[in-house]
Design a protein around this motif. Sequence first.
Motif, PDB file in Angstrom:
ATOM      1  N   GLY A  86       0.816  -1.204   0.000  1.00  0.00           N
ATOM      2  CA  GLY A  86       0.000   0.000   0.000  1.00  0.00           C
ATOM      3  C   GLY A  86       0.848   1.251   0.000  1.00  0.00           C
ATOM      4  O   GLY A  86       2.067   1.211  -0.149  1.00  0.00           O
ATOM      5  N   GLY A  87       0.198   2.360   0.179  1.00  0.00           N
ATOM      6  CA  GLY A  87       0.841   3.665   0.125  1.00  0.00           C
ATOM      7  C   GLY A  87       0.055   4.593  -0.766  1.00  0.00           C
ATOM      8  O   GLY A  87      -0.146   5.758  -0.459  1.00  0.00           O
ATOM      9  N   ALA A 266      -6.601  13.063   7.622  1.00  0.00           N
ATOM     10  CA  ALA A 266      -7.891  12.470   7.963  1.00  0.00           C
ATOM     11  C   ALA A 266      -7.697  11.544   9.154  1.00  0.00           C
ATOM     12  O   ALA A 266      -6.683  10.855   9.260  1.00  0.00           O
ATOM     13  N   GLN A 267      -8.678  11.530  10.019  1.00  0.00           N
ATOM     14  CA  GLN A 267      -8.553  10.797  11.270  1.00  0.00           C
ATOM     15  C   GLN A 267      -8.718   9.291  11.068  1.00  0.00           C
ATOM     16  O   GLN A 267      -9.533   8.826  10.272  1.00  0.00           O
ATOM     17  N   SER A 268      -7.938   8.539  11.816  1.00  0.00           N
ATOM     18  CA  SER A 268      -8.109   7.101  11.935  1.00  0.00           C
ATOM     19  C   SER A 268      -8.119   6.783  13.421  1.00  0.00           C
ATOM     20  O   SER A 268      -7.250   7.248  14.158  1.00  0.00           O
ATOM     21  N   SER A 269      -9.126   6.026  13.875  1.00  0.00           N
ATOM     22  CA  SER A 269      -9.307   5.775  15.300  1.00  0.00           C
ATOM     23  C   SER A 269      -9.128   4.297  15.620  1.00  0.00           C
ATOM     24  O   SER A 269      -9.488   3.432  14.815  1.00  0.00           O
ATOM     25  N   GLY A 354      -5.316   9.225  15.334  1.00  0.00           N
ATOM     26  CA  GLY A 354      -4.181   9.889  14.700  1.00  0.00           C
ATOM     27  C   GLY A 354      -4.541  10.264  13.281  1.00  0.00           C
ATOM     28  O   GLY A 354      -5.619   9.900  12.786  1.00  0.00           O
ATOM     29  N   MET A 355      -3.669  10.996  12.620  1.00  0.00           N
ATOM     30  CA  MET A 355      -3.938  11.500  11.281  1.00  0.00           C
ATOM     31  C   MET A 355      -3.190  10.710  10.211  1.00  0.00           C
ATOM     32  O   MET A 355      -1.959  10.618  10.243  1.00  0.00           O
ATOM     33  N   VAL A 356      -3.949  10.151   9.268  1.00  0.00           N
ATOM     34  CA  VAL A 356      -3.341   9.651   8.038  1.00  0.00           C
ATOM     35  C   VAL A 356      -3.313  10.816   7.060  1.00  0.00           C
ATOM     36  O   VAL A 356      -3.928  11.854   7.285  1.00  0.00           O
ATOM     37  N   HIS A 382      -1.538   7.450   2.710  1.00  0.00           N
ATOM     38  CA  HIS A 382      -2.918   6.963   2.712  1.00  0.00           C
ATOM     39  C   HIS A 382      -3.157   5.863   3.739  1.00  0.00           C
ATOM     40  O   HIS A 382      -3.866   4.886   3.474  1.00  0.00           O
ATOM     41  N   GLY A 383      -2.548   6.027   4.905  1.00  0.00           N
ATOM     42  CA  GLY A 383      -2.768   5.084   5.990  1.00  0.00           C
ATOM     43  C   GLY A 383      -1.906   3.850   5.954  1.00  0.00           C
ATOM     44  O   GLY A 383      -2.115   2.928   6.745  1.00  0.00           O
TER      45      GLY A 383
END
Length: 442
Positions: A86-87, A266-269, A354-356, A382-383
Motif C-alpha cells: 500500500g501507500g 484524515a482521522q483514523s481511530s 491519529g492523522m493519516v 494513505h494510511g
Amino acid sequence: MKRIYGAFAYSDAPRAQCWWDQTCDIPVRGALEQNETCDVAIIGGGFTGISAGLHLAEAGVKAVVLENRYVGWGASGRNGGFCCLGGGRLGDAALDRKFGREDRLVYRAAEMAAINLVDSLTKRFGIDVDRHSNGETELAHRPRDMADLRTRVAQIKENYGLDATLIEKRDLEAHGLKGPFHGGLTIPAGFGLNPRKYITGLAAAAETAGAKIYHDTAAQQITQVGDGYEIRTPGGVLRAAKVIIATNGYSSEDLPTWLSGRYMPAQSSVIVTRPLTAKELSEAGWTSDQMVYDTRNLLHYFRLMPDRRMLFGMRGGLMTGPTAEGRAITRVRRDFDAMFPAWSGVETPYAWSGMVCIARDQMPFVGCVPDHKNLFAALCYHGNGVAMGSYSGAMIAKVALGQLVDSPYPKSIQKPLKTFEFGSLRRAVMPLAYLGFALADR
C-alpha cells in the motif's frame, strides 16, 4: 505553523489512551538550544524522517532531525502496526492510464521493497517488534466484494509475483476468521508489528550511525539563504545545505508554503481490548494471528496481537475536538460490537486517534519540491506508512544526495502533489466525499 485543524488535533489528547505507549519507553532527548549547522536537516521524527536520518548518516552525511514533540509522537507511534502493501490508492487501471503498465509494475515493486526494507531493518538492528501474521487477509464486506477479490488473484500474481489464496465464506471459521464476511483473500506479503517499538529502535540505530535527533523542537520558519536554508526554532537556528520535509499528516500549510492545500489529514481511530481468554476467542470464532482489513471504503482494520489483545481500527474522521473524538471512538466500538457480538461485554481500555495523510492524486510524493532548490519532501501514504514511509525516507535520502536511486522509484510518486479543490477550505467539502463513501459501504 499554520495548520488545517484546531489545536486539539495537535495536542496530546487524541493519543492519551494509546496502548503502544504502555509497551515501550521513548528515550529522553533534548531540544535544540543553540545555532547549529548540518548537511541535511529533516523536519519530522516519524518513519520517514528517522529512516532518512539513518540512511543519510550511514552515507557519512551530517543529518539533524527536528521533531516537534518526540520520536513517534505522530502517526508513526499510534497507527495499527500493519507493515503491508500500500501507500497509494490508485488501482491498476488508473496507474496504467496515467503512467503506463511499466511504471505501475515499478510502483508495485516499490510496495514489496518497502516491506522488505522494514524486515531487513528490524533484523539488522535487532529490533524486537512483536512480529506476527503471515501476510494480510482482506475480507469481503458484501457478496459482490468477493467477486472482486476473485479477480485480484491474477492481478496479485502479475504485480507482485505472489500466489494469493482465496478463502470461501464457508471456510472462514476454519481459518479462525469467523464474522459477518462473505469470504476473503490472503496475500503472503507483510506482517504485524508494534509501531512504537519499531520507531524507537530505528531512531536508536540512526543515532548510533551518527544522526542527531532533537525533541521538542518545532520548525517555525524555513528561509532560503543562497542555495541552503535556515530553519528557525524556539531555541536556535539550524542552518542546512538541504532540507527534507517529513511531516505527513501533521504537516503545516506554511512549512513550506508550497504544501498549502496539497495534503489532506484524515482521522483514523483505534481501540484495543484487554487480553482475551482462550474461551472468549473460541466463542467468537476468531483465533487467527492474521492482520486483517475489510473491503469498505472507510475500512476497518484489525488483528489479534501476540498478547491476545484485539486491535480494531476504523478510518473516516474529519472533525476534531473532545466531542468529535468521543463520537469517533463510540462509532468504532459500535462497529466492533456488531462484528464481534461475542465480545460486546469485553472492555476496551485503550482508545486513541491519529492523522493519516491523503493526496489529491491518491499517490505518495517522494521527490524535489518544485522551484525550491535543495528542498525535498516525502509524504501522503494513505494510511499505509509503516512500510512506505520507511521506504520513502530511504529514497528521499538518496534523492537529496543526488545519488542514483537503485531501488524501485516509480514516476507515479515523483509527480508533485496536486492542489485540492478549494485549497485551504478543502476540509469543508471532504465530509461530503466521506458521506458518499459511507453510503457506498452499506
